[in-house]
Each structure stands twice: as structure tokens, then as C-alpha cells.
Design a protein around this motif. Structure first.
Motif, PDB file in Angstrom:
ATOM      1  N   GLY A   1      -9.546  20.674  27.537  1.00 36.26           N
ATOM      2  CA  GLY A   1      -9.853  20.239  26.194  1.00 36.26           C
ATOM      3  C   GLY A   1     -10.649  21.233  25.380  1.00 36.26           C
ATOM      4  N   LYS A   2     -11.094  22.321  26.020  1.00 38.69           N
ATOM      5  CA  LYS A   2     -11.874  23.320  25.314  1.00 38.69           C
ATOM      6  C   LYS A   2     -11.065  24.582  25.031  1.00 38.69           C
ATOM      7  CE  LYS A   2     -15.964  21.704  27.827  1.00 38.69           C
ATOM      8  NZ  LYS A   2     -16.984  22.065  28.848  1.00 38.69           N
ATOM      9  N   LEU A   3     -10.229  24.937  26.002  1.00 38.15           N
ATOM     10  CA  LEU A   3      -9.416  26.138  25.891  1.00 38.15           C
ATOM     11  C   LEU A   3      -8.018  25.838  26.424  1.00 38.15           C
ATOM     12  CD1 LEU A   3     -11.940  28.757  27.342  1.00 38.15           C
ATOM     13  CD2 LEU A   3     -11.231  28.578  24.956  1.00 38.15           C
ATOM     14  N   PRO A   4      -6.997  26.454  25.849  1.00 40.30           N
ATOM     15  CA  PRO A   4      -5.635  26.227  26.365  1.00 40.30           C
ATOM     16  C   PRO A   4      -5.478  26.810  27.767  1.00 40.30           C
ATOM     17  CG  PRO A   4      -5.643  27.964  24.704  1.00 40.30           C
ATOM     18  CD  PRO A   4      -7.014  27.366  24.696  1.00 40.30           C
ATOM     19  N   TYR A   5      -4.585  26.183  28.539  1.00 41.38           N
ATOM     20  CA  TYR A   5      -4.312  26.594  29.916  1.00 41.38           C
ATOM     21  C   TYR A   5      -3.282  27.723  29.883  1.00 41.38           C
ATOM     22  CZ  TYR A   5      -2.852  25.984  34.852  1.00 41.38           C
ATOM     23  OH  TYR A   5      -2.542  26.166  36.176  1.00 41.38           O
ATOM     24  N   ALA A   6      -3.767  28.948  30.024  1.00 44.51           N
ATOM     25  CA  ALA A   6      -2.900  30.122  29.917  1.00 44.51           C
ATOM     26  C   ALA A   6      -2.915  30.891  31.222  1.00 44.51           C
ATOM     27  CB  ALA A   6      -3.374  31.025  28.778  1.00 44.51           C
ATOM     28  N   THR A   7      -1.777  31.404  31.611  1.00 43.97           N
ATOM     29  CA  THR A   7      -1.665  32.223  32.820  1.00 43.97           C
ATOM     30  C   THR A   7      -1.226  33.631  32.437  1.00 43.97           C
ATOM     31  OG1 THR A   7       0.662  31.752  33.298  1.00 43.97           O
ATOM     32  CG2 THR A   7      -0.961  30.169  34.107  1.00 43.97           C
ATOM     33  N   CYS A   8      -1.623  34.592  33.245  1.00 46.09           N
ATOM     34  CA  CYS A   8      -1.151  35.969  33.045  1.00 46.09           C
ATOM     35  C   CYS A   8      -0.605  36.568  34.325  1.00 46.09           C
ATOM     36  CB  CYS A   8      -2.266  36.851  32.494  1.00 46.09           C
ATOM     37  SG  CYS A   8      -3.588  37.201  33.675  1.00 46.09           S
ATOM     38  N   GLU A   9      -0.886  35.914  35.481  1.00 43.02           N
ATOM     39  CA  GLU A   9      -0.410  36.461  36.749  1.00 43.02           C
ATOM     40  C   GLU A   9       0.145  35.363  37.642  1.00 43.02           C
ATOM     41  OE1 GLU A   9      -2.635  39.296  38.931  1.00 43.02           O
ATOM     42  OE2 GLU A   9      -3.267  40.437  37.164  1.00 43.02           O
ATOM     43  N   LEU A  10       1.224  34.721  37.199  1.00 44.10           N
ATOM     44  CA  LEU A  10       2.025  33.940  38.121  1.00 44.10           C
ATOM     45  C   LEU A  10       2.832  34.949  38.936  1.00 44.10           C
ATOM     46  CD1 LEU A  10       3.360  31.133  35.746  1.00 44.10           C
ATOM     47  CD2 LEU A  10       1.317  31.101  37.166  1.00 44.10           C
ATOM     48  N   GLY A  11       2.766  34.835  40.245  1.00 49.14           N
ATOM     49  CA  GLY A  11       3.391  35.863  41.069  1.00 49.14           C
ATOM     50  C   GLY A  11       4.892  35.941  40.869  1.00 49.14           C
ATOM     51  N   GLY A  12       5.354  37.044  40.278  1.00 46.99           N
ATOM     52  CA  GLY A  12       6.786  37.268  40.153  1.00 46.99           C
ATOM     53  C   GLY A  12       7.412  37.723  41.454  1.00 46.99           C
ATOM     54  N   GLY A  13       6.593  37.932  42.452  1.00 49.18           N
ATOM     55  CA  GLY A  13       6.981  38.370  43.785  1.00 49.18           C
ATOM     56  C   GLY A  13       5.698  38.641  44.532  1.00 49.18           C
ATOM     57  N   MET A  14       5.660  39.688  45.339  1.00 44.61           N
ATOM     58  CA  MET A  14       4.424  40.085  46.010  1.00 44.61           C
ATOM     59  C   MET A  14       4.579  41.485  46.576  1.00 44.61           C
ATOM     60  SD  MET A  14       1.315  39.857  46.913  1.00 44.61           S
ATOM     61  CE  MET A  14       1.103  38.438  45.861  1.00 44.61           C
ATOM     62  N   HIS A  15       3.525  42.268  46.423  1.00 42.19           N
ATOM     63  CA  HIS A  15       3.443  43.609  46.985  1.00 42.19           C
ATOM     64  C   HIS A  15       3.223  43.490  48.501  1.00 42.19           C
ATOM     65  CE1 HIS A  15       3.216  47.843  46.573  1.00 42.19           C
ATOM     66  NE2 HIS A  15       1.898  47.988  46.574  1.00 42.19           N
ATOM     67  N   VAL A  16       3.308  44.604  49.197  1.00 46.62           N
ATOM     68  CA  VAL A  16       3.028  44.628  50.633  1.00 46.62           C
ATOM     69  C   VAL A  16       1.933  45.654  50.911  1.00 46.62           C
ATOM     70  CG1 VAL A  16       5.340  43.877  51.302  1.00 46.62           C
ATOM     71  CG2 VAL A  16       4.855  46.323  51.095  1.00 46.62           C
ATOM     72  N   ALA A  17       1.138  45.385  51.921  1.00 49.97           N
ATOM     73  CA  ALA A  17       0.191  46.350  52.469  1.00 49.97           C
ATOM     74  C   ALA A  17       0.610  46.660  53.894  1.00 49.97           C
ATOM     75  CB  ALA A  17      -1.232  45.793  52.430  1.00 49.97           C
ATOM     76  N   TYR A  18       0.013  47.694  54.469  1.00 49.14           N
ATOM     77  CA  TYR A  18       0.436  48.039  55.824  1.00 49.14           C
ATOM     78  C   TYR A  18       0.127  46.913  56.807  1.00 49.14           C
ATOM     79  CZ  TYR A  18       1.103  50.232  60.286  1.00 49.14           C
ATOM     80  OH  TYR A  18       1.560  50.482  61.557  1.00 49.14           O
ATOM     81  N   HIS A  19      -1.055  46.330  56.687  1.00 54.69           N
ATOM     82  CA  HIS A  19      -1.474  45.338  57.676  1.00 54.69           C
ATOM     83  C   HIS A  19      -0.814  43.987  57.465  1.00 54.69           C
ATOM     84  CE1 HIS A  19      -4.011  44.026  54.343  1.00 54.69           C
ATOM     85  NE2 HIS A  19      -4.226  42.903  55.005  1.00 54.69           N
ATOM     86  N   ARG A  20      -0.371  43.711  56.210  1.00 57.36           N
ATOM     87  CA  ARG A  20       0.190  42.387  55.906  1.00 57.36           C
ATOM     88  C   ARG A  20       1.310  42.542  54.881  1.00 57.36           C
ATOM     89  NH1 ARG A  20      -0.162  37.160  53.679  1.00 57.36           N
ATOM     90  NH2 ARG A  20      -0.263  35.619  55.358  1.00 57.36           N
ATOM     91  N   ARG A  21       2.511  42.015  55.228  1.00 55.92           N
ATOM     92  CA  ARG A  21       3.719  42.303  54.443  1.00 55.92           C
ATOM     93  C   ARG A  21       4.447  40.994  54.110  1.00 55.92           C
ATOM     94  NH1 ARG A  21       5.691  47.347  58.344  1.00 55.92           N
ATOM     95  NH2 ARG A  21       3.572  48.021  58.872  1.00 55.92           N
ATOM     96  N   PRO A  22       3.997  40.309  53.062  1.00 57.06           N
ATOM     97  CA  PRO A  22       4.588  39.004  52.732  1.00 57.06           C
ATOM     98  C   PRO A  22       6.048  39.116  52.319  1.00 57.06           C
ATOM     99  CG  PRO A  22       2.451  39.298  51.671  1.00 57.06           C
ATOM    100  CD  PRO A  22       2.849  40.625  52.217  1.00 57.06           C
ATOM    101  N   LEU A  23       6.741  38.008  52.499  1.00 56.73           N
ATOM    102  CA  LEU A  23       8.149  37.901  52.123  1.00 56.73           C
ATOM    103  C   LEU A  23       8.267  36.718  51.160  1.00 56.73           C
ATOM    104  CD1 LEU A  23      10.829  39.352  52.950  1.00 56.73           C
ATOM    105  CD2 LEU A  23      11.213  37.464  54.535  1.00 56.73           C
ATOM    106  N   VAL A  24       8.027  36.964  49.882  1.00 60.80           N
ATOM    107  CA  VAL A  24       8.102  35.925  48.859  1.00 60.80           C
ATOM    108  C   VAL A  24       9.524  35.879  48.314  1.00 60.80           C
ATOM    109  CG1 VAL A  24       7.307  35.250  46.556  1.00 60.80           C
ATOM    110  CG2 VAL A  24       5.666  36.065  48.266  1.00 60.80           C
ATOM    111  N   SER A  25      10.128  34.698  48.316  1.00 58.24           N
ATOM    112  CA  SER A  25      11.524  34.552  47.891  1.00 58.24           C
ATOM    113  C   SER A  25      11.609  34.192  46.414  1.00 58.24           C
ATOM    114  CB  SER A  25      12.211  33.468  48.719  1.00 58.24           C
ATOM    115  OG  SER A  25      11.722  32.183  48.356  1.00 58.24           O
ATOM    116  N   GLY A  26      12.807  34.332  45.863  1.00 59.31           N
ATOM    117  CA  GLY A  26      13.052  33.891  44.499  1.00 59.31           C
ATOM    118  C   GLY A  26      12.813  32.410  44.329  1.00 59.31           C
ATOM    119  N   GLU A  27      13.145  31.629  45.353  1.00 57.11           N
ATOM    120  CA  GLU A  27      12.913  30.187  45.295  1.00 57.11           C
ATOM    121  C   GLU A  27      11.414  29.885  45.245  1.00 57.11           C
ATOM    122  OE1 GLU A  27      16.949  30.908  46.789  1.00 57.11           O
ATOM    123  OE2 GLU A  27      14.993  31.702  47.372  1.00 57.11           O
TER     124      GLU A  27
END
Length: 767
Positions: free
Chosen positions: A284-310
Motif C-alpha cells: 500500500g505504500k509502494l508498488p510491487y516491482a521486480t527487476c530480477e525474476l530469474g530468466g535462467g541461472m548461471h553456473v559456478a564451478y562448485h554448484r551448477r544448477p539446471l533451471v528449466s524453461g518450465e
């Protein structure tokens, strides 16, 4: 067994507070942008922005047009982009805005595609850039960065002055596309500094209606900046012992809580020594705005996520159902990390970060890949964006009521977003495969509006596992005709010579039920699909099947907006239709159809007219040894402030694979080597030049060979592939863990990506 109907009462929406926020434009401004306490407005009506992150400096300049074209075709109305300080001022006082660093040219090109721009000004950016994008020379000075230290502010002033100078004449008030600016990034405990940076930017002449700062982690954001939020399905920044990030499950529920106290917490604690504070109550004070909904995900050496389009699409739809009034994605288009005077410029343990990430690849498995590959979620998200473009002005002014959706996986997750008179019903049985939700049986909902009660569907149905839906309730088809309910999702609305067509998409496994305002049930003439057209007084309904909905675009071609069904990625450019395909040919169908498409042959006539076009795409398999020889697996190393696994830098024991690339395989608009392999990490060289790298995580490795045509003829391609060892302990998704140690190459294929421009022909009488 049928369950009792879920029931909610939805109230009228009170007028939002106005005039209390230091954003927006004065009355009488052309195309005025205003920020209320609950939503954004543009030109006098609510507005639902759709923004995707695209980094101009991480893309070849000659690919900007394709990427921006696909972004617009994907339903975006705006893009966001970082200004990486290190890229633009490699030496003190020497700024570079040439080549793919030409911010002004990028913004102007975005405008040509009908895209607004939010400039993420820094000075600190993160974006997996070394030192958050700070130049090495700045770091060497030992300043109190990201504070109001006068010496640091003097350096930041130089960056801002140069950047703002490049944007002169391009702001919204000047008739240009720049509608907003983000100050710094992920700064949690320096609100006075954030406020000072906005003051500095305005002092230097930047006038934009929207000023933002990232708000997650309980960040202390000053009142002069709008906090914007994130939501990811996974995180490479988690430990390798984490099976699923603790922050992720909540994002597949409906919740009006905007903040996430855990996203990026490792970096915050490791670099800044700052723990998250409590989330602020902003309703009620500020609009609910997003700037980083994950369009996918990066990988690091120690951890390598597999984010799907679904995963991406379900999370995005859950945020709409939760009350978001601004969908912002990170990343929307992947890119390649920059290389500077001191080498590659990615974040790494060697530069003080907890994580080692690839030196070059910043693909992010985004809807548009590092080399322009169009991913399935580009299509899934486009369905949502078409809907927001059509009815976002109504949806933005609707509030959310949560019907169900706790952490209990047995409880149906559902919500209603409404204004007291009409709305949308949201429900989901989707969660990523590592923790799926069960089907829901005997599902039926009752929504009590102020003057009518709507029950949908009329007969309880089963919601299979893995479904996310948004069904219209009391949607106005014409001034005299309402769609009381439909078990199909609104896509878009378009006119032809016979009047309006409202396009709906069926949900797989759920029968389509359409009920008009007077209670009449509408019978479909055929099964859902491109020919399923229902004639109603003053309007027609086109009910598509899911496969067709995923191929549907709305593009401005040959002088007007048209529906386009395409079996290859397409976008509009100057009224022409651009077709890009990895196949030798593609088919496109348009409604309403132009008289012709120059460059294509008519393949079918009817309500939809179809054309077949030769694209020049194709694939060429290469001979390659399946199990190339390699030495011992390198000894695991740990490092960085959180003692995580370190990426190997010794390739002495790597499998060395030499590939000769046939010259005809390079004869296309773009040529990719697609490597289907398993192993640990890989590097690709043309001669002595590193052209690509990859941390194996369960997907193919695409290497863009287009820029290296001449060198390839002389040197060929050399791959250095380190063997996988399960004992090393790097985390990969459970769905891809069951493979042998070592290196295995299942296939190496040259992919020719063809591109064809089709010019729409319209007779003078029709046009």
C-alpha cells in the motif's frame, strides 16, 4: 474424491495513494509516467511494464539487432542494462564508448524496436563481473568505495558525467526511450550513499521518471529510490551440499511478501560483512516491482544448477498471481564475459569472491542464449507477456487475495487477483522436478464478487502435476458481452476486417469450458487449435491448443499488427518478418494475412495463410572420438572467502580433441558447434585464442564459430576437456548425475543458423 469448492470474496479496490513518492512526471507531460502507491501509470491509465536484462557490452554489436528484435517479439516493452565501469574506463580518465561499448547506439536501437530502457548506472554493478565492475585501478587506490567518501564520489562523478552525457536527448522527457535508472546494486546498509548517488545523477542532468535500487535482503533503501525485488528458482551461490536452495520453494507459491532475505546472501556476507535485516512492510505504500525474476541461472564451478524453461515460466506466473505490477527478468539474453587488459573479467575466488564462474560464458540459460539461441521459455514467457500487453492495464489495478498455498505440498496453491468486479484466478501444481507437487483432484473454485458469484469450472476437474494457470473471470469481451469464466488463458486481442478476435489458450488435460455473462455455455466448433474460431455477437474467440499457443506471436508486419504462427523464431524489423532457424526451412502463418510475403512461397490458403521459406539453416555431424584419452583428474582445490571448490586451471591432463570444421558448415548467418558431452570443464581454442569455456552441468555446449571463420580454416578448433570425477564433489542437478566419470562425447554437430527477411506485400486498396 471431489473436494469442497475453494471460496474467496474479493472486494473493490480503493484508489491508490498518489503524490507521496518522489518519482514520475508532472501533469501535462507527454505520455506521462506516474508512480502510485500500488501501480504505475502511463498516459493516464495503469501500466504493467515488462523488462528484460540485456548487456550491450557482452554482445557483439552486429548481434544487437537480432537480440533486441527477439526481445520485442517476446513481448517485452523495455530492457535494462548495466553500465560496467571497468569496461568503459580501463585507465583513469580514458573512457571508451566505441564498438559494443556504444551505450548511446544501443539505446537508440532499442528505441527503434519499440523498447524503453532502464539504465543500471552503477557505480558498482555485480553482474558476475570482477570487483562488481570496478576498474582495477580504482580498487588499487584503496578508497572507501560504495560510501559518501569524497574521493570515491569524485571518481563516481566522472563515470556518471560520461554516462549521462551519452544519454543526452534520449530520456523519456526528451521523447526518448530512457524511462528509469537504477542506482548501484545490492547495497544493503548505505541508504545515505544511495540517495547521494541519485542527487549526483540529477545534478549532472539526468531526468527520468523512475529511480530504483535493489531491495532484496532487507536492504535499507532511501525514500528517493523505489525498491525492486528478485526471485530465482535456483542459485549457483549456494553451497555444493545444498540440494535445493532454501529461498526457492516460496517463489512457486502465491505470497504478497516481496523480499527474499537469502538471494545473494553469500556475497553480501563475504564481501560486505552484512547480514540481511527483516523485510520491510511495503504493501500500500509502494508498488510491487521486480527487476530480477530469474530468466535462467548461471553456473559456478562448485554448484551448477539446471533451471528449466518450465521453472522460469511457472515462477513468473506465480509472481503475477502474487501481485507483481512490473515483471523484470535477469537475464533475458545471455552474453559473453569481457576480456580486458588484465585478462578475463569474471568474478572469481582469485578476486575475492566466494565462487569461480566460467571465464567467458555468461549464457545464464536465458530465454535468448549467449549466441542468440532461442530457448523454450522465450515462448512460454511470451504467452504471459501477450496477455499483459493486452490486459495489463486492468491487471495492474487488481489486488491479490491468497486462497491457498502454504509450504504443505498437499495444499492446493491458488489465488485471485481482482478489482471487485472482474479478475483472474491463479492456480498451480508446479514445482521443479527435484521436489514436484502432486496432482489435485476434484478441483473447483468459487469467487464472490460484489454483485455476482462465479464458480469455475462448473464440474470439478483434476489439475495434473506440473500445471500453472490463470483463468479470466468476468472479462469484458464487448461493452455488452462478458466472459463470465473460461478454463483457458487469455493471450491477446486483435482486430481484422471483420472485427475483434480474442485469443485464448487451452490448458493441456483440462477441458475447455467457456461461460458467457448470462450463464450460456459456449460449444467449441472443433478441438482447440488454429481453426477453432467461435462466433459471438460483436466478437470472435480463437481457442488455441498449447502447442499452437507456444508458436504464437503478435508482430507489426506489413503495416499492421498480425498474429503469427511460426515453427522457427521470428521477429519484426521495419515491418518485415525476420525468420531465424536451425532447420533448412520454416513455415509461418499470418492472420490477418498480407497479400504476400516476398521471399516465401504460399503453402496453404484459408483463415490463416501459410508460407514456407528456405532459411539456409541445417546441421552437419562431425566425426569425433567418443571416449578421448585423458590423464588423471586434477586434485580438488578450495579457496575464496567461503572455502568452496575452485575451478581447475591446470589442463595438463585434459583430453585434447582437434576438429576440422568443413567450410560449407560455416556458410550461414551464424555457425555454432554443438557439443553433447559429459565431463568437468572444457575450453575451446582457435589457434592460441580462447573462444569459449564451459562448466558441464547437463546441457549441450554451444560454441559460436562465426567470428573465427578465417582462423578456423588455418588452425581448426581445439577442445581441452577435463574429466569428471564424482568424488570431486561439485553439485549438479539430480536429473543428470547418473553418468560415468571421465570424458564422453556423445555428438559434435555444426549448426548452421539461417536468417531470412520476408517483406510483407499489401495492395493499395487493402493498405
Amino acid at each position: 474424491m471431489n473436494q469442497p469448492a475453494r471460496r474467496l470474496f474479493v472486494h473493490s479496490v480503493p484508489a491508490p495513494p498518489r503524490g507521496h513518492l518522489p518519482f514520475g512526471e508532472s501533469e501535462g507531460a507527454p505520455d506521462r509516467i506516474e508512480v502510485t502507491g500500488r501501480w504505475f501509470e502511463r498516459g493516464g491509465r495503469p501500466w504493467f511494464p515488462i523488462t528484460g536484462e540485456i548487456h550491450y557490452s557482452r554482445l557483439p554489436r552486429d548481434r544487437w539487432n537480432d537480440v533486441l528484435g527477439h526481445a520485442r517479439a517476446g513481448g517485452l516493452d523495455s530492457i535494462a542494462t548495466y553500465v560496467f565501469w571497468a569496461a568503459h574506463e580501463p585507465e583513469p580518465g580514458r573512457f571508451d564508448w566505441t564498438g559494443n561499448l556504444d551505450l548511446r547506439a544501443f539505446v537508440e536501437l532499442a528505441a527503434e524496436h519499440g523498447l524503453d530502457v532502464i539504465v543500471r548506472l552503477g557505480p558498482w554493478a555485480h553482474g558476475e563481473y570482477r570487483n562488481g565492475g570496478f576498474p582495477d585501478w580504482l580498487v588499487a587506490q584503496g578508497l572507501k568505495t560504495r560510501t559518501n567518501d569524497p574521493d570515491y564520489l569524485a571518481q563516481a562523478r566522472n563515470l556518471y558525467a560520461e554516462t549521462i552525457g551519452r544519454l543526452r536527448g534520449l530520456t523519456h522527457a526528451e521523447g526518448g526511450p530512457v524511462i528509469g535508472a537504477q542506482i548501484d546494486n545490492e547495497l544493503y546498509d548505505q541508504p545515505e550513499h544511495l540517495a547521494a548517488l541519485r542527487d549526483l545523477a540529477e545534478e549532472l542532468g539526468l531526468r527520468v521518471p523512475i529511480w530504483t535500487a535493489t531491495g532484496w535482503g532487507g536492504a535499507q533503501v532511501p525514500e528517493t529510490l523505489l525498491p525492486v525485488y528478485s526471485a530465482y528458482a535456483e542459485g549457483f551461490w549456494e553451497d555444493e551440499t545444498t540440494e535445493w536452495a532454501a529461498f526457492a520453494p516460496v517463489h512457486f507459491c502465491y505470497s504478497e511478501v516481496r523480499d527474499d532475505l537469502t538471494v545473494g546472501a553469500d556475497l553480501r556476507e563475504a564481501l560486505d560483512g552484512v547480514a540481511a535485516s527483516d523485510a520491510a512492510d511495503l504493501d500500500g505504500k509502494l508498488p510491487y516491482a521486480t527487476c530480477e525474476l530469474g530468466g535462467g541461472m548461471h553456473v559456478a564451478y562448485h554448484r551448477r544448477p539446471l533451471v528449466s524453461g518450465e521453472d522460469v515460466a511457472a515462477l513468473a506466473l506465480a509472481k503475477i498471481g502474487s501481485g507483481s505490477v512490473w515483471q523484470g527478468y535477469y537475464m533475458y539474453a545471455g552474453g559473453t564475459q569481457r576480456t580486458g587488459p588484465q585478462g578475463t573479467e569474471q568474478e572469481s575466488q582469485a578476486t575475492g569472491y566466494p565462487n569461480d564462474v566460467p571465464a567467458l560464458s555468461y549464457d545464464f540459460h536465458a530465454p535468448i542464449g549467449e549466441h542468440g539461441q532461442i530457448r523454450p521459455h522465450h515462448h512460454y514467457l511470451r504467452r504471459q507477456h501477450l496477455w499483459l500487453q493486452e490486459d495489463g492495464h486492468r491487471l495492474a489495478a487488481m489486488t491479490t487475495s491468497i486462497g491457498g498455498g502454504s509450504d504443505d505440498p498437499a495444499e492446493l496453491r491458488w489465488a485471485v487477483r481482482a478489482d471487485g468486479r472482474s479478475g483472474y484466478l491463479f492456480a498451480t501444481t508446479y514445482q521443479p522436478p527435484k521436489r514436484p507437487l502432486a496432482a489435485q483432484h476434484g478441483v473447483q473454485f468459487t469467487v464472490e464478487f460484489e454483485d455476482e458469484t462465479v464458480t469455475v469450472p462448473s464440474v470439478p476437474v483434476e489439475l495434473a502435476s506440473g500445471i500453472s494457470l490463470a483463468w479470466p473471470l468476468r472479462y469484458p469481451l464487448t461493452p455488452d458481452l462478458k466472459l463470465r469464466s473460461a478454463t483457458a488463458q487469455l493471450l491477446t486481442r486483435i482486430g481484422d476486417d471483420e472485427g475483434d478476435i480474442v485469443v485464448l489458450a487451452s490448458v493441456e488435460s483440462i477441458p475447455v469450458e467457456i461461460i458467457l455473462g448470462d450463464g450460456t455455455a459456449v460449444e467449441l466448433p472443433t478441438a482447440p487449435g488454429p481453426e477453432c474460431l467461435v462466433e459471438l455477437p460483436g466478437v470472435r474467440l480463437l481457442v488455441l491448443d498449447e502447442a499452437s499457443a507456444n508458436r504464437l506471436y503478435r508482430l507489426h508486419v506489413a503495416g499492421r499488427d498480425r498474429l503469427v504462427l511460426a515453427d522457427a523464431p521470428v521477429y519484426a524489423d521495419g515491418g518485415d518478418l525476420i525468420v531465424q532457424s536451425e532447420a533448412a526451412s520454416a513455415t509461418v502463418a499470418l492472420l490477418p494475412a498480407p497479400d504476400g510475403l516476398d521471399g516465401a512461397e504460399v503453402s496453404a490458403n484459408g483463415r490463416w495463410r501459410s508460407w514456407t521459406v528456405a532459411t539456409g539453416g541445417g546441421s552437419v555431424p562431425l566425426e569425433v572420438e567418443r571416449r578421448p584419452e585423458h590423464g588423471l583428474v586434477p586434485e580438488p582445490r578450495r579457496g575464496g572467502p567461503m572455502n568452496r571448490l575452485s575451478a581447475p586451471d591446470d589442463y595438463t591432463n585434459a583430453a585434447i580433441v582437434h576438429l576440422e570444421i568443413p567450410s560449407d558448415a560455416m556458410e550461414a548467418d551464424k555457425a555454432l558447434l554443438r557439443l553433447d558431452w559429459t565431463g568437468d570443464t572444457g575450453r575451446a581454442f582457435v589457434g592460441d585464442r580462447l573462444v569459449s569455456d564451459h562448466f558441464w552441468h547437463g546441457r549441450v555446449w554451444d560454441i559460436d564459430l562465426t567470428p573465427h571463420r578465417d582462423a578456423l580454416a588455418e588452425h581448426g578448433l581445439r577442445l581441452e576437456l577435463l574429466p569428471w570425477s564424482r568424488a570431486t564433489g561439485a553439485w549438479v542437478d539430480p536429473s543428470v548425475r547418473d553418468f560415468e566419470d571421465g570424458v564422453t562425447i556423445n555428438a559434435a554437430t555444426m549448426i548452421r543458423v539461417g536468417k531470412t527477411r520476408l517483406h510483407g506485400l499489401v495492395s493499395l486498396e487493402a493498405g
